[in-house]
Design an enzyme around this catalytic site. Structure first.
Site, PDB file in Angstrom:
ATOM      1  N   GLU A   1      -3.638   0.935  -6.163  1.00  0.00           N
ATOM      2  CA  GLU A   1      -2.620  -0.067  -6.453  1.00  0.00           C
ATOM      3  C   GLU A   1      -2.426  -0.124  -7.967  1.00  0.00           C
ATOM      4  OE1 GLU A   1       0.288  -1.547  -6.029  1.00  0.00           O
ATOM      5  OE2 GLU A   1      -0.542  -1.983  -4.037  1.00  0.00           O
TER       6      GLU A   1
ATOM      7  N   CYS B   1       0.861  -1.182   0.000  1.00  0.00           N
ATOM      8  CA  CYS B   1       0.000   0.000   0.000  1.00  0.00           C
ATOM      9  C   CYS B   1       0.892   1.225   0.000  1.00  0.00           C
ATOM     10  CB  CYS B   1      -0.919  -0.010   1.222  1.00  0.00           C
ATOM     11  SG  CYS B   1      -2.090   1.374   1.247  1.00  0.00           S
TER      12      CYS B   1
END
Length: 225
Positions: free
Chosen positions: A109, A2
């Protein structure tokens, strides 16, 4: 992993949720502006538990090990793997004593292909998401002090897997407080650090405008499909 998140709710809504869920009624975010592309080195809204009470404030997104040669080493540790966070010398004390929640309502992402493609993951209603984190006090090169954090990651669930093999540990309302509780056993913590169920998240592709962390407006979250 992340590496970018969003927090696009209003200050009023954030205050209301934290007051209702955590009895936090003194949150000072009068200067808050929505964040569409928040990344490492920036401040992220967090929740900790101290002396039995929940407290909220900002933590810096970097985690500087005690053995680091300089503060920039902290950017190597913005994520901590759930499988080893309890044993790695970098993280184990924070995991044992200083767990936190990081507040967002989405995260990006990138899918690796010939050209990396960014995707935004979010709840269907774009409501708050609480990520599992660890935090620590840390000293900077100039001698000053800050409070930094790392986000705990786990293997991807069915929604994330087509894009990336890792994802942040997401804690739903039932489990977030267990993460903060010092009495929670290691076995329980291991259970919490599992991929969130597949129905919790949705995702869509966004433009490469989000690749530049200096871009901080609504264009970041616009779907290109």
């Amino acid at each position: 992993m992340c590496g970018r998140v969003i927090l696009t709710l209003s200050a009023k809504m954030i205050r209301q949720i934290l007051a209702e869920e955590y009895d936090i009624n003194d949150l000072n975010i009068d200067d808050f502006v929505p964040r569409y592309n928040l990344g490492p080195s920036q401040d992220m809204l967090s929740i900790i538990k101290h002396n039995g009470d929940y407290r909220s404030g900002y933590l810096k997104w970097r985690f500087i090990p005690s053995y680091a040669k300089n503060q920039n080493d902290g950017y190597k540790y913005i994520n901590a793997r759930s499988e080893t966070v309890h044993e790695k010398v970098t993280y184990r004390e924070a995991f044992s004593k200083r767990r936190c929640l990081l507040i967002c309502n989405g995260f990006y992402e990138w899918k690796r292909s010939e050209v990396k493609k960014p995707f935004l993951f979010h709840r269907k209603d774009f409501n708050l998401i609480t990520l599992a984190g660890i935090w620590q006090p840390q000293h900077l090169d100039d001698g000053s002090k800050e409070y930094g954090f790392s986000i705990v990651t786990t293997e991807a669930n069915e929604v994330m897997a087509p894009i990336h093999h890792r994802m942040p540990v997401i804690l739903d309302d039932r489990h977030a407080k267990l993460w903060l509780d010092q009495s929670t056993s290691f076995e329980e913590l291991q259970h919490l650090m599992k991929p969130i169920h597949k129905d919790y998240l949705s995702c869509y592709e966004v433009s490469d405008y989000v690749n530049n962390v200096r871009n901080q407006d609504e264009i970041c979250i616009q779907s290109i499909q």
